[in-house]
Scaffold this motif. Structure first.
Motif, PDB file in Angstrom:
ATOM      1  N   GLN A 230       0.857  -1.182   0.000  1.00  0.00           N
ATOM      2  CA  GLN A 230       0.000   0.000   0.000  1.00  0.00           C
ATOM      3  C   GLN A 230       0.888   1.225   0.000  1.00  0.00           C
ATOM      4  N   LYS A 232       1.153   5.554  -0.226  1.00  0.00           N
ATOM      5  CA  LYS A 232       0.507   6.865  -0.179  1.00  0.00           C
ATOM      6  C   LYS A 232       0.987   7.688  -1.365  1.00  0.00           C
ATOM      7  N   ARG A 351      -8.403  -3.210   0.178  1.00  0.00           N
ATOM      8  CA  ARG A 351      -7.948  -2.326   1.244  1.00  0.00           C
ATOM      9  C   ARG A 351      -8.941  -2.296   2.401  1.00  0.00           C
ATOM     10  N   ASP A 643      -6.734   9.248  -5.329  1.00  0.00           N
ATOM     11  CA  ASP A 643      -6.145   8.803  -4.068  1.00  0.00           C
ATOM     12  C   ASP A 643      -6.637   9.660  -2.904  1.00  0.00           C
ATOM     13  N   TYR A 644      -6.740  10.962  -3.125  1.00  0.00           N
ATOM     14  CA  TYR A 644      -7.192  11.878  -2.071  1.00  0.00           C
ATOM     15  C   TYR A 644      -8.618  11.542  -1.632  1.00  0.00           C
ATOM     16  N   THR A 647      -8.597   8.063   0.269  1.00  0.00           N
ATOM     17  CA  THR A 647      -7.846   8.127   1.524  1.00  0.00           C
ATOM     18  C   THR A 647      -8.566   8.953   2.577  1.00  0.00           C
ATOM     19  N   ASN A 648      -9.206  10.023   2.140  1.00  0.00           N
ATOM     20  CA  ASN A 648      -9.900  10.907   3.078  1.00  0.00           C
ATOM     21  C   ASN A 648     -11.376  10.574   3.242  1.00  0.00           C
TER      22      ASN A 648
END
Length: 652
Positions: A230, A232, A351, A643-644, A647-648
């Protein structure tokens, strides 16, 4: 083999073991170069660099392997050297480790045969799902012969050690304090160097992907993948300000029928249709295992292994220029359900915290659809049951007792033995899973429910076995037979479905999860992402061949437009048939992130690297071209925003 080396002393077995490992690794590396003779760079400089970089990583690998034994040799007092317990421990762990490493070398050969790569994150996944993998190995390879060969080679190498008096020296020589100190310090310094400063991707020195892969050490690559499953985005990839990234992507997703709900870091919008319809057509969605575009006669194949799909291409909405987002089934599932570019590292399907996301089912559910996921194997594999169950699908699989998590508000139904005519390591054959879906669809129709049925096939996967007598290629003989059987099973599905009362009101969507192979000499093999896609059983006047370059993420937005639906969207995909659609494809591996627009290809890599190419479709080659900042910023924006949002937790 080792006679030229006059080893003496307590560390004789360790030294023999190290040299054996390095010799075997070099032979394996040379074997891979011979295997890929037509693709690997064979200039003298590249051959030497491949071997020397490989040797460097092999030294680090074997150092980690023998470090526990070095600690044992260093710490054991001289008076216990050669004792019964010492002899037992040295013999046992030497034989065991040698056996494991010989087996690993064999495993690398089979892995290369399948993926044209050293061990990577796929191997990590396979370690987790042992039942499917072990069964697949048993059905694909002569396991008794394989294990017998491993045992025979292990015995041979141990005999060489013995004849070279390695064990005799190890059990009879005392070791001084200075020798202990020197060996321990050297081993720890090598370990410290690799832990602190060496990364697996430093082996990727060549523009020829094969040379870079062969330079790696398989075991080292495995543990590197295990550590980096994984990633970031902002830590590993080139980024820009979030404000700029979202402004750019909102502009790309802008359309005359799309109204954004907020002005912040979001792509949430309402898609409206001026001729909005309340019609509820059933949808049968089929994600076909490993169906490369290159298998079809429509794209130049001459083997005649997809006669039904080739005929279907003439009477459907057929996507001629569509590309998969990734190289694994979970990437295809992610792309089709979330309509999102492939974020770096592991697929969202696998995930944590991937329940209650805004998926295509979030469009179907409010309209009263009964949504189901059908899989012929155990849906525990690749976290499929958790993902689909956690996003509103009921599960039909071959789970044999596996249950959904307590927080999943969905049901799971086991496919019974009596419903199965053929089964291999990965699940029941395609005909059986289609028959199961047909039975459930009958029940849904009888209950007056429109349905969205998601079917994942398995037959087009090694060991390539299927029911005998169905096609003219014997079961288990290779990929061509598996493809032709899948084509046959799809034909049978339509033969049976056309007799159903719900058929006229049902649309079938057929698409591959990914290609059968994605590896090539370049860092991205563009041609091996090209897949077919079909929307079948809409009115005949809508049938057409779509030549626009597009992605898996665009299929459902296009379908919803054909239905004339108004709906909420968090999708990165767009309606391909809309006049403002800008051609592009978003593809990648778990580390490479790609934007392709016509022949231009931008690749983002970890370590914040990027490369820009011109793709020659005729020979499938990539030629470096000068960087274009606007193209780079757009590429960054697609992946950074995706991704933002995940992830958020803004895709909830």
């Amino acid at each position: 083999m080792f006679k030229r080396f006059e080893f003496s002393g307590r560390f004789s077995v360790v030294l023999h073991f190290i040299l054996w490992f390095l010799a075997m690794s070099v032979l394996l590396r040379i074997g891979f170069m011979a295997w890929q003779f037509n693709d690997v760079s064979l200039s003298l400089f590249d051959i030497l660099k491949t071997l020397l970089i490989g040797l460097f990583f092999d030294i680090g690998t074997i150092n980690f392997i023998v470090l526990p034994s070095i600690l044992y040799y260093v710490l054991l007092p001289n008076k216990w050297i050669g004792s019964k317990i010492d002899r037992f421990l040295v013999w046992f762990f030497t034989v065991l480790t040698l056996f494991i490493l010989v087996f690993t070398f064999f495993a690398e050969l089979t892995f290369w045969d399948e993926f044209k790569s050293r061990f990577n994150f796929i191997a990590v996944d396979y370690l987790i799902y042992t039942h499917e993998v072990v069964s697949n190995i048993q059905e694909s390879y002569p396991l008794p012969l394989l294990v017998g060969g491993v045992l025979l080679l292990t015995a041979l190498f141990i005999f060489v050690f013995y004849k070279n008096r390695a064990f005799h020296k190890t059990f009879t020589a005392a070791v001084s304090i200075s020798q202990r100190f020197l060996v321990l310090v050297l081993s720890f310094l090598i370990a410290l160097l690799f832990v602190s400063s060496i990364r697996n991707n430093q082996a990727e020195w060549s523009s020829n992907r094969y040379n870079s892969e062969i330079s790696k050490s398989g075991i080292y690559s495995f543990f590197a993948a295990f550590r980096n499953n994984q990633m970031k985005y902002d830590e590993f990839y080139t980024s820009i300000k979030n404000e700029d990234a979202f402004q750019l992507i909102r502009g790309k997703l802008k359309s005359e029928n799309a109204i954004y709900k907020t002005d912040d870091f979001s792509i949430h919008r309402t898609i409206t249709d001026s001729s909005a319809s309340s019609e509820k057509r059933n949808v049968v969605f089929i994600l076909v295992e490993s169906l490369s575009g290159s298998f079809m006669e429509e794209f130049g194949n001459t083997e005649k292994i997809t006669p039904f799909l080739d005929s279907l291409a003439q009477k459907s909405i057929f996507f001629e220029n569509l590309y998969a987002t990734g190289t694994r089934t979970v990437r295809g599932m992610e792309a089709m359900t979330l309509c999102i570019p492939p974020t770096p590292g592991q697929s969202i399907v696998k995930r944590p915290d991937n329940h209650n996301l805004y998926t295509v089912n979030s469009v179907f559910k409010p309209k009263g659809y009964d949504s189901n996921f059908f899989y012929g194997g155990d849906g525990y594999f690749d976290n499929m049951n958790s993902y689909f169950g956690g996003n509103g699908f009921n599960i039909y699989d071959r789970g044999r007792g596996s249950v959904l998590n307590d927080d999943i508000k969905a049901t799971r139904t086991n496919i019974e033995d009596k419903e199965v005519s053929f089964e291999n390591a990965w699940g029941i054959c395609d005909e059986d899973i289609f028959n199961k879906m047909l039975r459930v669809a009958d029940q849904q129709y009888a209950a007056g429910k429109p349905f969205f049925n998601f079917v994942m096939t398995t037959s087009n996967h090694r060991p390539y076995t299927y029911p005998s007598g169905k096609i003219d290629i014997p079961s288990g003989t290779g990929r061509q037979g598996a493809v032709k059987y899948t084509d046959f099973a799809l034909r049978q599905l339509f033969v049976k479905a056309k007799n159903k009362p719900w058929y006229k009101n049902t649309v079938f969507v057929i698409i591959a999860d990914h290609c059968a192979s994605s590896a090539g000499k370049d860092e991205i093999d563009v041609a091996n992402y090209h897949i077919p896609a079909f929307i079948v059983n809409l009115p005949a006047n809508q049938n057409q061949k779509i030549s626009k370059q597009c992605s898996q993420i665009d299929v459902f937005p296009t379908l919803f437009s054909l239905f004339h639906w108004t709906y909420e969207s968090d999708f990165f995909g767009k309606d391909v048939l809309n006049g403002d659609f800008e051609e592009r494809a978003l593809i990648g591996t778990y580390r490479k992130l790609v934007l392709m627009k016509k022949e231009k290809v931008m690749i983002l890599s970890d370590q914040k690297k990027q490369a820009f190419y011109d793709w020659n479709k005729k020979d499938n080659s990539l030629k470096p071209i000068p960087m274009e900042k606007t193209f780079l910023d757009e590429t960054i924006s697609w992946y950074q925003t995706a991704d933002y949002l995940f992830t958020n937790k803004f895709l909830k």
